[in-house]
Structures are given as structure tokens and as C-alpha cells.
Design a protein around this motif. Structure first.
Motif, PDB file in Angstrom:
ATOM      1  N   VAL A  38      39.087  27.799 -24.953  1.00  8.90           N
ATOM      2  CA  VAL A  38      39.840  28.920 -24.383  1.00  8.90           C
ATOM      3  C   VAL A  38      40.093  28.587 -22.918  1.00  8.90           C
ATOM      4  O   VAL A  38      39.155  28.274 -22.182  1.00  8.90           O
ATOM      5  CB  VAL A  38      39.061  30.258 -24.481  1.00  8.90           C
ATOM      6  CG1 VAL A  38      39.857  31.393 -23.849  1.00  8.90           C
ATOM      7  CG2 VAL A  38      38.710  30.577 -25.923  1.00  8.90           C
ATOM      8  N   VAL A  39      41.363  28.629 -22.505  1.00  9.00           N
ATOM      9  CA  VAL A  39      41.713  28.343 -21.114  1.00  9.00           C
ATOM     10  C   VAL A  39      42.151  29.646 -20.452  1.00  9.00           C
ATOM     11  O   VAL A  39      43.012  30.358 -20.969  1.00  9.00           O
ATOM     12  CB  VAL A  39      42.841  27.290 -21.025  1.00  9.00           C
ATOM     13  CG1 VAL A  39      43.252  27.060 -19.578  1.00  9.00           C
ATOM     14  CG2 VAL A  39      42.386  25.977 -21.659  1.00  9.00           C
ATOM     15  N   HIS A  40      41.538  29.949 -19.304  1.00 14.73           N
ATOM     16  CA  HIS A  40      41.855  31.159 -18.548  1.00 14.73           C
ATOM     17  C   HIS A  40      42.601  30.764 -17.274  1.00 14.73           C
ATOM     18  O   HIS A  40      42.139  29.898 -16.531  1.00 14.73           O
ATOM     19  CB  HIS A  40      40.574  31.903 -18.140  1.00 14.73           C
ATOM     20  CG  HIS A  40      39.699  32.265 -19.313  1.00 14.73           C
ATOM     21  ND1 HIS A  40      39.903  33.383 -20.067  1.00 14.73           N
ATOM     22  CD2 HIS A  40      38.620  31.630 -19.835  1.00 14.73           C
ATOM     23  CE1 HIS A  40      38.982  33.454 -21.014  1.00 14.73           C
ATOM     24  NE2 HIS A  40      38.194  32.385 -20.900  1.00 14.73           N
ATOM     25  N   GLU A  41      43.720  31.407 -17.036  1.00 10.60           N
ATOM     26  CA  GLU A  41      44.430  31.194 -15.781  1.00 10.60           C
ATOM     27  C   GLU A  41      43.804  32.084 -14.720  1.00 10.60           C
ATOM     28  O   GLU A  41      43.190  33.100 -15.021  1.00 10.60           O
ATOM     29  CB  GLU A  41      45.904  31.535 -15.955  1.00 10.60           C
ATOM     30  CG  GLU A  41      46.610  30.589 -16.910  1.00 10.60           C
ATOM     31  CD  GLU A  41      48.086  30.911 -17.048  1.00 10.60           C
ATOM     32  OE1 GLU A  41      48.669  31.519 -16.132  1.00 10.60           O
ATOM     33  OE2 GLU A  41      48.647  30.542 -18.090  1.00 10.60           O
ATOM     34  N   THR A  42      43.962  31.696 -13.464  1.00 11.67           N
ATOM     35  CA  THR A  42      43.393  32.462 -12.363  1.00 11.67           C
ATOM     36  C   THR A  42      44.499  32.836 -11.383  1.00 11.67           C
ATOM     37  O   THR A  42      45.650  32.428 -11.552  1.00 11.67           O
ATOM     38  CB  THR A  42      42.315  31.641 -11.625  1.00 11.67           C
ATOM     39  OG1 THR A  42      42.947  30.535 -10.984  1.00 11.67           O
ATOM     40  CG2 THR A  42      41.237  31.137 -12.581  1.00 11.67           C
ATOM     41  N   ALA A  43      44.158  33.556 -10.343  1.00  6.87           N
ATOM     42  CA  ALA A  43      45.131  33.948  -9.315  1.00  6.87           C
ATOM     43  C   ALA A  43      45.657  32.735  -8.547  1.00  6.87           C
ATOM     44  O   ALA A  43      46.774  32.755  -8.037  1.00  6.87           O
ATOM     45  CB  ALA A  43      44.498  34.950  -8.349  1.00  6.87           C
ATOM     46  N   ASP A  44      44.868  31.678  -8.487  1.00  9.42           N
ATOM     47  CA  ASP A  44      45.296  30.435  -7.845  1.00  9.42           C
ATOM     48  C   ASP A  44      45.947  29.571  -8.924  1.00  9.42           C
ATOM     49  O   ASP A  44      45.284  29.167  -9.883  1.00  9.42           O
ATOM     50  CB  ASP A  44      44.080  29.720  -7.244  1.00  9.42           C
ATOM     51  CG  ASP A  44      44.423  28.442  -6.507  1.00  9.42           C
ATOM     52  OD1 ASP A  44      45.478  27.837  -6.803  1.00  9.42           O
ATOM     53  OD2 ASP A  44      43.620  28.034  -5.645  1.00  9.42           O
ATOM     54  N   PRO A  45      47.234  29.243  -8.803  1.00  2.00           N
ATOM     55  CA  PRO A  45      47.916  28.496  -9.866  1.00  2.00           C
ATOM     56  C   PRO A  45      47.355  27.091 -10.110  1.00  2.00           C
ATOM     57  O   PRO A  45      47.615  26.500 -11.150  1.00  2.00           O
ATOM     58  CB  PRO A  45      49.368  28.434  -9.403  1.00  2.00           C
ATOM     59  CG  PRO A  45      49.337  28.706  -7.948  1.00  2.00           C
ATOM     60  CD  PRO A  45      48.119  29.547  -7.685  1.00  2.00           C
ATOM     61  N   GLU A  46      46.591  26.568  -9.186  1.00  2.00           N
ATOM     62  CA  GLU A  46      45.988  25.244  -9.384  1.00  2.00           C
ATOM     63  C   GLU A  46      44.657  25.308 -10.129  1.00  2.00           C
ATOM     64  O   GLU A  46      44.157  24.292 -10.582  1.00  2.00           O
ATOM     65  CB  GLU A  46      45.739  24.552  -8.032  1.00  2.00           C
ATOM     66  CG  GLU A  46      46.978  24.092  -7.328  1.00  2.00           C
ATOM     67  CD  GLU A  46      46.663  23.238  -6.098  1.00  2.00           C
ATOM     68  OE1 GLU A  46      45.512  23.285  -5.603  1.00  2.00           O
ATOM     69  OE2 GLU A  46      47.563  22.522  -5.644  1.00  2.00           O
ATOM     70  N   VAL A  47      44.071  26.492 -10.243  1.00  2.00           N
ATOM     71  CA  VAL A  47      42.716  26.616 -10.793  1.00  2.00           C
ATOM     72  C   VAL A  47      42.761  27.228 -12.189  1.00  2.00           C
ATOM     73  O   VAL A  47      43.429  28.230 -12.422  1.00  2.00           O
ATOM     74  CB  VAL A  47      41.827  27.474  -9.865  1.00  2.00           C
ATOM     75  CG1 VAL A  47      40.444  27.697 -10.482  1.00  2.00           C
ATOM     76  CG2 VAL A  47      41.691  26.805  -8.497  1.00  2.00           C
ATOM     77  N   ILE A  48      42.031  26.574 -13.110  1.00  2.00           N
ATOM     78  CA  ILE A  48      41.832  27.132 -14.441  1.00  2.00           C
ATOM     79  C   ILE A  48      40.347  27.147 -14.757  1.00  2.00           C
ATOM     80  O   ILE A  48      39.564  26.397 -14.178  1.00  2.00           O
ATOM     81  CB  ILE A  48      42.587  26.345 -15.535  1.00  2.00           C
ATOM     82  CG1 ILE A  48      42.048  24.915 -15.639  1.00  2.00           C
ATOM     83  CG2 ILE A  48      44.080  26.365 -15.310  1.00  2.00           C
ATOM     84  CD1 ILE A  48      42.495  24.198 -16.896  1.00  2.00           C
ATOM     85  N   VAL A  49      39.985  28.015 -15.682  1.00  2.00           N
ATOM     86  CA  VAL A  49      38.626  28.069 -16.203  1.00  2.00           C
ATOM     87  C   VAL A  49      38.739  27.760 -17.693  1.00  2.00           C
ATOM     88  O   VAL A  49      39.486  28.429 -18.410  1.00  2.00           O
ATOM     89  CB  VAL A  49      37.986  29.454 -15.972  1.00  2.00           C
ATOM     90  CG1 VAL A  49      36.614  29.529 -16.627  1.00  2.00           C
ATOM     91  CG2 VAL A  49      37.914  29.773 -14.483  1.00  2.00           C
ATOM     92  N   ALA A  50      38.038  26.737 -18.132  1.00  2.00           N
ATOM     93  CA  ALA A  50      38.072  26.345 -19.537  1.00  2.00           C
ATOM     94  C   ALA A  50      36.709  26.593 -20.162  1.00  2.00           C
ATOM     95  O   ALA A  50      35.698  26.104 -19.666  1.00  2.00           O
ATOM     96  CB  ALA A  50      38.451  24.871 -19.671  1.00  2.00           C
TER      97      ALA A  50
END
Length: 110
Positions: A38-50
Motif C-alpha cells: 500500500v503506497v500513501h501519498e503525503t503533502a510533500d509530493p516527493e515523499v511517499i509512505v509504503a
């Protein structure tokens, strides 16, 4: 969450060496796959949480899952930073290698 002897992997070369298993050893290790991504996008377009799980299959065909979370910064299609959160006790247990973890922990005890 790393074991006592673990050092941060700070280059592509270090990562490549870490994930490369010599052919003579590969056959004796448990098989490892990835599941439940599961990949979560964040408020920072360069940062993801997988979020995902490593799935281990031991030589006796028993299976084990170890949940993981990676926080990554991606720029121009390249991972430029990654923080990996994996429970070392569950990982070593799943790999059938708990004795190695215990030995590394004992080294740090005086």
C-alpha cells in the motif's frame, strides 16, 4: 530498529551489496517475497509512505510475514532518501536465524 552491528546504507553501492546474495549462499536462505503493498501519498509530493510485508518461506515450507514501512523521498524517478522500519526480532525469527540476532545483541552487553 536495526540490529547492533547494522550500519546505515548511504550509497547505491552499499544498497547493491546489501541486497546481493552470493550464489553459494542463496540456496540455503529462505525465499523472500513482497505482499500487501500500500503506497500513501503525503503533502510533500516527493515523499511517499509504503506499507508492505516481507513474506518468508523456509526450507520446510513454513511461511511467515513481517510487516514493514518505508518512508521514501523520490526525485526525478530516483529514491534519494529512505527510512526503513522493520522489526528485527520478527525478521530474524521469520528467516529462522534468531540465534544470529541474539549473538549480535550479546556482543553489545558487557
Amino acid at each position: 530498529m536495526a540490529t547492533p552491528e547494522s550500519e546505515p546504507l548511504t550509497s547505491r553501492r552499499a544498497l547493491r551489496e546489501h541486497f546481493t546474495v552470493p550464489p553459494g549462499i542463496r540456496e540455503s536462505l529462505p525465499k523472500r517475497g513482497v505482499a500487501d503493498v500500500v503506497v500513501h501519498e503525503t503533502a510533500d509530493p516527493e515523499v511517499i509512505v509504503a506499507e508492505f510485508a516481507y513474506e518468508f518461506t523456509l526450507p520446510d515450507d513454513s511461511r511467515s510475514k513481517v510487516p514493514c514501512v518505508f518512508v521514501m523521498r523520490v526525485r526525478d524517478g530516483q529514491i534519494i532518501e529512505s527510512r526503513d522500519y522493520i522489526d528485527p526480532i520478527r525478521t530474524y525469527t521469520a528467516r529462522g536465524d534468531l540465534d544470529r540476532l541474539l549473538a549480535s545483541l550479546r556482543k553489545g552487553v558487557s
